[in-house]
Motif scaffolding. Structure first.
Motif, PDB file in Angstrom:
ATOM      1  N   GLU A 190      -4.133  40.997  69.396  1.00  0.00           N
ATOM      2  CA  GLU A 190      -5.351  40.348  68.613  1.00  0.00           C
ATOM      3  C   GLU A 190      -5.913  39.165  68.945  1.00  0.00           C
ATOM      4  O   GLU A 190      -7.673  39.596  68.115  1.00  0.00           O
ATOM      5  CB  GLU A 190      -4.972  39.840  67.102  1.00  0.00           C
ATOM      6  N   ASP A 191      -6.127  39.292  69.892  1.00  0.00           N
ATOM      7  CA  ASP A 191      -6.964  37.708  70.341  1.00  0.00           C
ATOM      8  C   ASP A 191      -7.753  37.678  71.248  1.00  0.00           C
ATOM      9  O   ASP A 191      -8.680  37.278  72.481  1.00  0.00           O
ATOM     10  CB  ASP A 191      -6.075  37.025  70.163  1.00  0.00           C
ATOM     11  N   LEU A 192      -7.669  39.328  70.971  1.00  0.00           N
ATOM     12  CA  LEU A 192      -8.666  40.526  72.658  1.00  0.00           C
ATOM     13  C   LEU A 192      -9.991  40.394  72.564  1.00  0.00           C
ATOM     14  O   LEU A 192     -10.495  40.827  71.381  1.00  0.00           O
ATOM     15  CB  LEU A 192      -7.497  41.681  73.067  1.00  0.00           C
ATOM     16  N   ILE A 193     -10.492  39.656  73.194  1.00  0.00           N
ATOM     17  CA  ILE A 193     -12.072  40.806  73.078  1.00  0.00           C
ATOM     18  C   ILE A 193     -13.081  40.936  73.967  1.00  0.00           C
ATOM     19  O   ILE A 193     -12.872  40.465  74.891  1.00  0.00           O
ATOM     20  CB  ILE A 193     -13.095  38.873  72.737  1.00  0.00           C
ATOM     21  N   ALA A 194     -13.838  41.623  73.577  1.00  0.00           N
ATOM     22  CA  ALA A 194     -14.375  42.594  74.828  1.00  0.00           C
ATOM     23  C   ALA A 194     -16.026  41.926  74.318  1.00  0.00           C
ATOM     24  O   ALA A 194     -16.723  42.077  73.408  1.00  0.00           O
ATOM     25  CB  ALA A 194     -15.249  43.480  74.272  1.00  0.00           C
ATOM     26  N   ILE A 195     -17.257  41.615  74.989  1.00  0.00           N
ATOM     27  CA  ILE A 195     -17.899  40.613  75.523  1.00  0.00           C
ATOM     28  C   ILE A 195     -18.756  41.660  76.081  1.00  0.00           C
ATOM     29  O   ILE A 195     -18.928  41.610  77.416  1.00  0.00           O
ATOM     30  CB  ILE A 195     -18.327  39.567  75.586  1.00  0.00           C
ATOM     31  N   LEU A 196     -19.729  42.556  75.308  1.00  0.00           N
ATOM     32  CA  LEU A 196     -19.722  43.842  75.987  1.00  0.00           C
ATOM     33  C   LEU A 196     -22.126  43.709  75.776  1.00  0.00           C
ATOM     34  O   LEU A 196     -22.475  43.073  75.072  1.00  0.00           O
ATOM     35  CB  LEU A 196     -20.532  45.105  75.055  1.00  0.00           C
ATOM     36  N   SER A 200     -24.781  50.892  76.350  1.00  0.00           N
ATOM     37  CA  SER A 200     -24.994  52.648  76.647  1.00  0.00           C
ATOM     38  C   SER A 200     -23.840  53.147  76.534  1.00  0.00           C
ATOM     39  O   SER A 200     -23.166  53.055  75.655  1.00  0.00           O
ATOM     40  CB  SER A 200     -25.567  52.655  78.283  1.00  0.00           C
ATOM     41  N   CYS A 201     -23.541  54.200  77.227  1.00  0.00           N
ATOM     42  CA  CYS A 201     -22.391  54.865  77.620  1.00  0.00           C
ATOM     43  C   CYS A 201     -21.400  53.931  77.826  1.00  0.00           C
ATOM     44  O   CYS A 201     -19.625  54.341  76.980  1.00  0.00           O
ATOM     45  CB  CYS A 201     -22.568  56.559  77.823  1.00  0.00           C
ATOM     46  N   PHE A 202     -21.197  53.122  78.376  1.00  0.00           N
ATOM     47  CA  PHE A 202     -20.726  52.334  78.841  1.00  0.00           C
ATOM     48  C   PHE A 202     -19.738  51.892  78.019  1.00  0.00           C
ATOM     49  O   PHE A 202     -18.175  51.761  78.111  1.00  0.00           O
ATOM     50  CB  PHE A 202     -21.537  51.358  80.478  1.00  0.00           C
ATOM     51  N   THR A 227     -24.543  46.598  82.719  1.00  0.00           N
ATOM     52  CA  THR A 227     -24.016  47.306  82.209  1.00  0.00           C
ATOM     53  C   THR A 227     -22.611  46.270  82.888  1.00  0.00           C
ATOM     54  O   THR A 227     -22.548  46.979  83.936  1.00  0.00           O
ATOM     55  CB  THR A 227     -23.438  48.658  83.887  1.00  0.00           C
ATOM     56  N   ALA A 228     -22.578  45.238  81.871  1.00  0.00           N
ATOM     57  CA  ALA A 228     -21.560  44.691  82.363  1.00  0.00           C
ATOM     58  C   ALA A 228     -20.401  44.485  80.384  1.00  0.00           C
ATOM     59  O   ALA A 228     -20.813  44.326  79.995  1.00  0.00           O
ATOM     60  CB  ALA A 228     -22.132  43.036  82.637  1.00  0.00           C
ATOM     61  N   VAL A 229     -19.351  44.048  81.427  1.00  0.00           N
ATOM     62  CA  VAL A 229     -18.324  43.701  80.403  1.00  0.00           C
ATOM     63  C   VAL A 229     -17.771  42.274  80.356  1.00  0.00           C
ATOM     64  O   VAL A 229     -16.850  42.264  81.822  1.00  0.00           O
ATOM     65  CB  VAL A 229     -17.459  44.707  79.616  1.00  0.00           C
ATOM     66  N   THR A 230     -17.517  41.330  79.256  1.00  0.00           N
ATOM     67  CA  THR A 230     -16.432  40.197  80.430  1.00  0.00           C
ATOM     68  C   THR A 230     -15.462  40.988  78.685  1.00  0.00           C
ATOM     69  O   THR A 230     -15.792  40.931  77.732  1.00  0.00           O
ATOM     70  CB  THR A 230     -16.949  39.217  79.599  1.00  0.00           C
ATOM     71  N   LYS A 237      -8.239  32.719  78.920  1.00  0.00           N
ATOM     72  CA  LYS A 237      -9.019  33.699  80.060  1.00  0.00           C
ATOM     73  C   LYS A 237      -9.432  34.246  79.963  1.00  0.00           C
ATOM     74  O   LYS A 237     -10.174  35.222  79.173  1.00  0.00           O
ATOM     75  CB  LYS A 237      -6.780  34.077  79.984  1.00  0.00           C
ATOM     76  N   GLY A 238     -10.137  34.456  81.276  1.00  0.00           N
ATOM     77  CA  GLY A 238     -11.193  36.012  81.336  1.00  0.00           C
ATOM     78  C   GLY A 238     -11.601  36.478  82.220  1.00  0.00           C
ATOM     79  O   GLY A 238     -11.092  36.154  83.781  1.00  0.00           O
ATOM     80  N   ILE A 239     -12.415  37.801  82.137  1.00  0.00           N
ATOM     81  CA  ILE A 239     -12.311  37.782  83.592  1.00  0.00           C
ATOM     82  C   ILE A 239     -13.589  39.314  82.978  1.00  0.00           C
ATOM     83  O   ILE A 239     -14.432  39.822  82.021  1.00  0.00           O
ATOM     84  CB  ILE A 239     -11.454  39.201  83.814  1.00  0.00           C
ATOM     85  N   ARG A 240     -15.053  39.506  84.147  1.00  0.00           N
ATOM     86  CA  ARG A 240     -16.569  39.559  84.406  1.00  0.00           C
ATOM     87  C   ARG A 240     -15.759  41.257  84.823  1.00  0.00           C
ATOM     88  O   ARG A 240     -16.256  40.737  86.461  1.00  0.00           O
ATOM     89  CB  ARG A 240     -17.436  38.650  84.049  1.00  0.00           C
ATOM     90  N   LEU A 241     -16.780  42.262  84.497  1.00  0.00           N
ATOM     91  CA  LEU A 241     -16.781  43.274  85.148  1.00  0.00           C
ATOM     92  C   LEU A 241     -18.088  43.085  84.945  1.00  0.00           C
ATOM     93  O   LEU A 241     -18.982  44.107  84.353  1.00  0.00           O
ATOM     94  CB  LEU A 241     -15.841  44.396  85.607  1.00  0.00           C
ATOM     95  N   TYR A 242     -18.974  43.619  86.492  1.00  0.00           N
ATOM     96  CA  TYR A 242     -20.063  43.995  86.807  1.00  0.00           C
ATOM     97  C   TYR A 242     -20.418  45.226  87.146  1.00  0.00           C
ATOM     98  O   TYR A 242     -19.824  44.904  88.293  1.00  0.00           O
ATOM     99  CB  TYR A 242     -21.417  42.797  87.060  1.00  0.00           C
TER     100      TYR A 242
END
Ligand SMILES: [Zn+2]
Ligand SMILES: [Zn+2]
Length: 361
Positions: A190-196, A200-202, A227-230, A237-242
């Motif tokens: 439940e504590d998972l968050i996406a920062i978009l 776009s389609c992504f 086009t990135a998300v954390t 704890k987090g991970i960002r993909l660009y």
């Protein structure tokens, strides 16, 4: 073991065609007279499962490249070339007249022998256990994330997105990767968050694969147009993909990029171009899944990303103009103590649309 033909398929196709093409057309199933009574009340079913015999497919390979080029066993595929050449398809029953069934969606050609027909009943035919499904709606997606079945994830994400395209695939890949890295995929994180950072389609690929959506408040939107998300867990704890391969598509699929310009950017494509683009996009999308994530994305660890609080529960107010209910902070009070909703007030408001987030006044 003995199997008898109970009827035959009649349609315009005398030569094998792609199943996707065949399914667009109507067919007739002529059931043999001796089985007529077996059709009693069949019209109560909107969908039927039809089993038929691929009488014109002979050789098969136990393991071979299947659609989209990846290696799969025959039992892990829908190939018509199988040890027992039995096909099975769910069709829509349009009508029945005596021993004749008019159906849509059958991917068998003219004169294919039919060996069985049964009503298609989703509760029984759906894969997996219904109880699990109700307790953990994302159980199946979680399994796909853990096993890294990107192809199946993308196939399903298409249900949400409506088409297949490279950026949907990238979203699915990024979501799957990040969830696994965070040790997620338990299905009820439940504590998972996406920062978009893009709409776009992504973003549909991310929403589908991670389960962080616009509606469940686990999605934060930052209007950066990247086009990135954390992906992050509340405790920090987090991970960002660009996506940093901006030229990848142009370089690897130049003609398709031209087609994109013509159809989407300039809106000058013919129907034929649109079909070609759709097909090209689908191919590229499934192709991309085979690329290692590090070749497409810059991946960074993020400690304590700035996360918003849990979604607040607001008090309700009723607009004194239109009478509609709204969340208290979203309206305007006037000096007479009446409440007015934003559209009735004529005040500027924020809108998220194809151009991103913008103020409309
Ligand atoms: Zn798309
Ligand atoms: Zn109002």
């Amino acid at each position: 073991m003995e199997i008898e033909e109970i009827g035959v398929v009649k349609n315009r196709f005398t030569e094998p065609k792609s199943p996707d093409h065949l399914r667009k057309f109507e067919s007739t199933i002529e059931v043999n007279d001796e089985y007529l009574d077996g059709l009693e009340k069949i019209e109560n079913s909107e969908y039927l499962q039809v089993l038929f015999y691929f009488d014109r497919s002979d050789d098969y390979e136990l393991i071979a490249p299947r659609r989209h080029g990846n290696l799969r066993g025959v039992f892990a595929s829908r190939s018509p070339h199988r040890p027992n050449s039995i096909g099975s398809t769910v069709v829509k029953l349009l009508y029945r007249k005596d021993a004749t069934l008019r159906v849509k969606g059958l991917d068998a050609i003219n004169n294919t022998p039919v060996i069985d027909i049964k009503p298609y009943a989703p509760p029984f035919d759906r894969s997996g256990n219904e109880e699990i499904q109700k307790n953990q709606p994302r159980a199946e997606i979680v399994r796909l994330i853990k096993t890294g079945d990107l192809e199946e994830l993308l196939t399903r994400a298409g249900v949400l997105h409506g088409h297949y395209c490279p950026f949907l695939a990238l979203g699915v890949m990024a979501g799957q990767y990040a969830l696994n890295e965070l040790g997620g995929g338990s299905g009820d994180m439940e504590d998972l968050i996406a920062i978009l950072e893009t709409n776009s389609c992504f973003s549909d690929g991310i929403q589908y694969s991670t389960g962080c959506t616009f509606g469940n408040n686990a999605l934060v939107y930052r209007d950066y147009g990247k086009t990135a998300v954390t992906m992050a867990i509340r405790e920090g704890k987090g991970i960002r993909l660009y996506y940093n391969q901006e030229d990848y598509l142009e370089e690897n699929y130049p003609d398709r990029t031209d087609l994109f310009e013509k159809v989407v950017k300039n809106r000058e494509g013919t129907e034929e171009d649109e079909r070609a683009l759709k097909q090209a996009w689908t191919e590229i999308a499934f192709d991309l899944l085979h690329k290692p994530i590090e070749e497409l994305f810059k991946v960074e660890r993020v400690e304590y990303p700035d996360l918003p609080d849990y979604a607040p529960i607001y008090e309700d107010k009723y607009c004194s103009h239109c009478g509609e209910k709204y969340m208290a902070p979203k309206g305007i009070g006037d000096e007479n103590g009446s409440n007015i909703c934003i559209p009735c007030s004529g005040e500027p408001y924020l809108q998220l649309d194809g151009s991103g987030l913008r103020e409309i006044s």
